[in-house]
Scaffold this active site. Sequence first.
Site, PDB file in Angstrom:
ATOM      1  CE  LYS A 135      -3.838  -2.378   1.962  1.00 22.01           C
ATOM      2  NZ  LYS A 135      -4.448  -2.806   3.168  1.00 22.01           N
ATOM      3  CB  ILE A 177       0.964   6.488   2.209  1.00 21.14           C
ATOM      4  CG1 ILE A 177       0.322   7.869   2.236  1.00 21.14           C
ATOM      5  CG2 ILE A 177       2.113   6.408   3.207  1.00 21.14           C
ATOM      6  CD1 ILE A 177      -0.345   8.193   3.555  1.00 21.14           C
ATOM      7  CB  CYS A 178      -1.594   3.305  -1.594  1.00 22.18           C
ATOM      8  SG  CYS A 178      -2.990   2.963  -2.668  1.00 22.18           S
ATOM      9  CG  LEU A 179      -3.384   8.454   1.027  1.00 15.15           C
ATOM     10  CD1 LEU A 179      -3.132   9.924   1.295  1.00 15.15           C
ATOM     11  CD2 LEU A 179      -3.930   7.781   2.273  1.00 15.15           C
TER      12      LEU A 179
END
Length: 162
Positions: A107, A114-116
């Site tokens: 993620k 960071i993966c949002l």
Amino acid sequence: MDDATKSSLKAIPLCKTKASPRDGDLWIERLKEEYEAIIAAVQNNKDCDRDWFQLESNERGTKWFGKCWYFHNMVKYEFDVEFDIPITYPVTAPEIALPELDGKTAKMYRGGKICLSEHFKPLWARNTPKFGIAHAFALGLGPWMAVEIPDLIEKGLIQPKA
């Protein structure tokens, strides 16, 4: 959204000015709003004994850096945090990075970003230009850390700093 997140979100003032770093004096106004929101968020977190980040920026407010931390089983895990303000801000949310975690979780994008995308970005899009950096931390980085950091600890991929 849990009650603690709702409570902390309500304490963060909304931004009014739609401006990016390329907008001159309007950006200065937006930057003031951003700092007011960050200060309010940090103060609220301290008042609720949930202090978990500190931030500062370069003089123009285009590069941000600081520390964020997470407590797990009474042990503090601290990370560098950094991001640049996109040229299309506030339409585009900042890509928050924890560089030392790069490659340790699926993620996350290259460089420790960071993966949002699935949960946060639609929320950001609905609330442009009202949301700012403090909102990105409260609704993006905070929940991401709450899910990912305990998992990384349990897998032995991160250790507390001495």
